[in-house]
Design a protein around this motif. Sequence first.
Motif, PDB file in Angstrom:
ATOM      1  N   ILE A  31       0.952  -1.400   0.083  1.00  0.00           N
ATOM      2  CA  ILE A  31      -0.102   0.125   0.017  1.00  0.00           C
ATOM      3  C   ILE A  31       0.739   1.414   0.240  1.00  0.00           C
ATOM      4  CG2 ILE A  31      -1.505   1.164   1.230  1.00  0.00           C
ATOM      5  CD1 ILE A  31      -2.842  -1.442   2.384  1.00  0.00           C
ATOM      6  N   ALA A  32       2.006   1.222   0.921  1.00  0.00           N
ATOM      7  CA  ALA A  32       2.817   2.501   1.043  1.00  0.00           C
ATOM      8  C   ALA A  32       3.530   2.663  -0.126  1.00  0.00           C
ATOM      9  CB  ALA A  32       3.700   2.061   2.327  1.00  0.00           C
ATOM     10  N   PHE A  33       4.213   1.592  -0.714  1.00  0.00           N
ATOM     11  CA  PHE A  33       5.269   1.967  -1.932  1.00  0.00           C
ATOM     12  C   PHE A  33       4.394   1.745  -3.315  1.00  0.00           C
ATOM     13  CE2 PHE A  33       7.856   0.787   1.479  1.00  0.00           C
ATOM     14  CZ  PHE A  33       8.964   1.951   1.239  1.00  0.00           C
ATOM     15  N   GLY A  34       3.478   0.510  -3.314  1.00  0.00           N
ATOM     16  CA  GLY A  34       2.992   0.316  -4.781  1.00  0.00           C
ATOM     17  C   GLY A  34       1.750   1.348  -5.012  1.00  0.00           C
ATOM     18  N   VAL A  35       0.866   1.495  -3.924  1.00  0.00           N
ATOM     19  CA  VAL A  35      -0.394   2.218  -4.172  1.00  0.00           C
ATOM     20  C   VAL A  35      -0.209   3.859  -4.064  1.00  0.00           C
ATOM     21  CG1 VAL A  35      -2.703   2.610  -3.416  1.00  0.00           C
ATOM     22  CG2 VAL A  35      -1.770   0.372  -3.447  1.00  0.00           C
ATOM     23  N   ILE A  36       0.443   4.293  -2.847  1.00  0.00           N
ATOM     24  CA  ILE A  36       0.600   5.454  -2.483  1.00  0.00           C
ATOM     25  C   ILE A  36       1.683   6.191  -3.327  1.00  0.00           C
ATOM     26  CG2 ILE A  36       0.828   7.287  -0.643  1.00  0.00           C
ATOM     27  CD1 ILE A  36      -0.275   5.359   1.358  1.00  0.00           C
ATOM     28  N   LEU A  37       2.859   5.337  -3.332  1.00  0.00           N
ATOM     29  CA  LEU A  37       4.166   6.129  -3.764  1.00  0.00           C
ATOM     30  C   LEU A  37       4.166   5.807  -5.407  1.00  0.00           C
ATOM     31  CD1 LEU A  37       6.855   5.675  -1.021  1.00  0.00           C
ATOM     32  CD2 LEU A  37       5.674   7.826  -1.805  1.00  0.00           C
ATOM     33  N   LYS A  38       3.445   4.686  -5.665  1.00  0.00           N
ATOM     34  CA  LYS A  38       3.119   4.265  -7.190  1.00  0.00           C
ATOM     35  C   LYS A  38       4.606   3.801  -7.581  1.00  0.00           C
ATOM     36  CE  LYS A  38      -0.942   7.134  -8.098  1.00  0.00           C
ATOM     37  NZ  LYS A  38      -1.728   6.083  -7.993  1.00  0.00           N
ATOM     38  N   ALA A  39       5.154   3.104  -6.744  1.00  0.00           N
ATOM     39  CA  ALA A  39       6.576   2.549  -7.165  1.00  0.00           C
ATOM     40  C   ALA A  39       6.419   1.400  -8.137  1.00  0.00           C
ATOM     41  CB  ALA A  39       7.059   2.097  -6.065  1.00  0.00           C
ATOM     42  N   ARG A  40       7.195   1.152  -9.197  1.00  0.00           N
ATOM     43  CA  ARG A  40       6.959   0.061 -10.138  1.00  0.00           C
ATOM     44  C   ARG A  40       8.478  -0.666 -10.187  1.00  0.00           C
ATOM     45  NH1 ARG A  40       2.889   0.891  -8.840  1.00  0.00           N
ATOM     46  NH2 ARG A  40       0.936   1.456 -10.248  1.00  0.00           N
ATOM     47  N   TRP A  41       8.343  -1.901 -10.363  1.00  0.00           N
ATOM     48  CA  TRP A  41       9.756  -2.520 -10.497  1.00  0.00           C
ATOM     49  C   TRP A  41      10.294  -2.296 -11.550  1.00  0.00           C
ATOM     50  CZ3 TRP A  41      11.693  -4.521  -6.232  1.00  0.00           C
ATOM     51  CH2 TRP A  41      12.678  -5.399  -6.236  1.00  0.00           C
ATOM     52  N   GLY A  42      11.419  -1.856 -11.494  1.00  0.00           N
ATOM     53  CA  GLY A  42      12.616  -1.363 -12.766  1.00  0.00           C
ATOM     54  C   GLY A  42      11.629  -0.551 -13.542  1.00  0.00           C
ATOM     55  N   PHE A  43      10.841   0.456 -12.899  1.00  0.00           N
ATOM     56  CA  PHE A  43       9.903   1.314 -13.635  1.00  0.00           C
ATOM     57  C   PHE A  43       9.132   0.827 -14.343  1.00  0.00           C
ATOM     58  CE2 PHE A  43      14.463   3.045 -12.750  1.00  0.00           C
ATOM     59  CZ  PHE A  43      14.247   4.066 -11.885  1.00  0.00           C
ATOM     60  N   ALA A  44       8.466  -0.370 -14.481  1.00  0.00           N
ATOM     61  CA  ALA A  44       7.610  -0.990 -15.038  1.00  0.00           C
ATOM     62  C   ALA A  44       6.803  -1.958 -14.371  1.00  0.00           C
ATOM     63  CB  ALA A  44       8.567  -1.652 -16.498  1.00  0.00           C
ATOM     64  N   GLY A  45       5.814  -2.568 -15.087  1.00  0.00           N
ATOM     65  CA  GLY A  45       4.799  -3.415 -14.227  1.00  0.00           C
ATOM     66  C   GLY A  45       3.688  -2.687 -13.583  1.00  0.00           C
ATOM     67  N   GLY A  46       3.302  -3.498 -12.717  1.00  0.00           N
ATOM     68  CA  GLY A  46       2.126  -2.809 -11.962  1.00  0.00           C
ATOM     69  C   GLY A  46       2.186  -3.207 -10.245  1.00  0.00           C
ATOM     70  N   THR A  47       1.271  -3.130  -9.812  1.00  0.00           N
ATOM     71  CA  THR A  47       1.389  -3.221  -8.252  1.00  0.00           C
ATOM     72  C   THR A  47       1.550  -4.603  -7.894  1.00  0.00           C
ATOM     73  OG1 THR A  47      -0.021  -1.115  -7.814  1.00  0.00           O
ATOM     74  CG2 THR A  47      -0.018  -2.613  -5.705  1.00  0.00           C
ATOM     75  N   VAL A  48       0.787  -5.465  -8.717  1.00  0.00           N
ATOM     76  CA  VAL A  48       0.841  -6.805  -8.126  1.00  0.00           C
ATOM     77  C   VAL A  48       2.352  -7.416  -8.499  1.00  0.00           C
ATOM     78  CG1 VAL A  48       0.043  -9.289  -8.853  1.00  0.00           C
ATOM     79  CG2 VAL A  48      -1.463  -7.481  -8.734  1.00  0.00           C
ATOM     80  N   GLU A  49       2.929  -7.161  -9.518  1.00  0.00           N
ATOM     81  CA  GLU A  49       4.282  -7.802  -9.647  1.00  0.00           C
ATOM     82  C   GLU A  49       5.259  -7.011  -8.700  1.00  0.00           C
ATOM     83  OE1 GLU A  49       6.381  -5.715 -12.989  1.00  0.00           O
ATOM     84  OE2 GLU A  49       7.300  -7.727 -13.447  1.00  0.00           O
ATOM     85  N   TYR A  50       5.153  -5.758  -8.234  1.00  0.00           N
ATOM     86  CA  TYR A  50       5.888  -5.053  -7.301  1.00  0.00           C
ATOM     87  C   TYR A  50       5.712  -5.652  -6.184  1.00  0.00           C
ATOM     88  CZ  TYR A  50       7.917  -1.699  -4.401  1.00  0.00           C
ATOM     89  OH  TYR A  50       8.775  -0.939  -3.537  1.00  0.00           O
ATOM     90  N   ALA A  51       4.714  -6.341  -5.568  1.00  0.00           N
ATOM     91  CA  ALA A  51       4.330  -6.777  -4.253  1.00  0.00           C
ATOM     92  C   ALA A  51       4.928  -8.182  -4.238  1.00  0.00           C
ATOM     93  CB  ALA A  51       2.634  -7.157  -4.421  1.00  0.00           C
ATOM     94  N   PHE A  52       5.001  -8.968  -5.358  1.00  0.00           N
ATOM     95  CA  PHE A  52       5.677 -10.394  -5.232  1.00  0.00           C
ATOM     96  C   PHE A  52       7.042 -10.164  -5.255  1.00  0.00           C
ATOM     97  CE2 PHE A  52       1.452 -12.003  -7.055  1.00  0.00           C
ATOM     98  CZ  PHE A  52       1.451 -13.093  -6.246  1.00  0.00           C
ATOM     99  N   MET A  53       7.608  -8.920  -5.846  1.00  0.00           N
ATOM    100  CA  MET A  53       9.088  -8.886  -5.891  1.00  0.00           C
ATOM    101  C   MET A  53       9.560  -8.593  -4.378  1.00  0.00           C
ATOM    102  SD  MET A  53       9.995  -9.786  -8.706  1.00  0.00           S
ATOM    103  CE  MET A  53      11.262  -8.915  -9.725  1.00  0.00           C
TER     104      MET A  53
END
Length: 261
Positions: free
Chosen positions: A47-69
């Motif tokens: 929630i903090a990094f993927g949803v609020i800060l909208k962080a993406r893994w390697g500047f690509a992908g989505g929240t689900v991918e980021y959560a698994f990584m």
Amino acid sequence: MFASFSRYYNLFIELTKQEFSGRYHGSFGGLFWSFLQPLFLLSVYTIAFGVILKARWGFAGGTVEYAFMLFAGMIVFNAFSEVLTKSASLITSNPNFVKKVVFPLQILPVISTSVALTHILINTLVWLAGYWLIIGYINVSVLYFPLILLCLIPLLLGVGWLFSAVGVLVRDIQQITGMLNHTLLFLTPIFYSVEAAPPTLQKLLMLNPLTFIVEQFRLVLFYGHPPALKALTIYLLLASFFALGSYIFFQRLRPNFADLV
């Protein structure tokens, strides 16, 4: 070293069971907490990094991918952190064992490592179950997972023997390991990929012994690729030398433990 552990194998098994079950003894959730805690932290970080800060893994992908990584990285780091922080007071918090000359103190770090590995297995099962439910399949390359775990074991053992011995001589090591733990949390590519860091910082990140294991862990679980076997072999050899050196250091300091505790 191996002869010593085979001699105390039954004692090691019993103490490991006590250590693992004792952590949840008396709680309402019991063993369920070992599954709930990583899921809770994963939810908060996502929630903090993927949803609020909208962080993406390697500047690509989505929240689900980021959560698994993120979760994959946290599995490895939490095991290392558990061994590191506990080792600093492992001997001093067990004075009854220290006073008993016949008790094999060298197995205490092995017990901590075994409990940490058990949590890795549980958390990895949670990761795989989530991946299967959301993505719909599990990569065959997950069969390489035990090989990567094998390479991590000597690193955890070495940290356990080294810091538990130093913790007897230098009581301030508990504060130092606390700072080291927080530093490594952000100097390990858990919240970001190595490629996202500046080139000069990437070299520093690769010096972190956790970086390679985290990368290989994600490679077989998420990307479905085989691990770098040659690099894993070199890593295993270096980690084994580190564990052996830490064990020798621990055994040489051991005669002084009773006077210092």
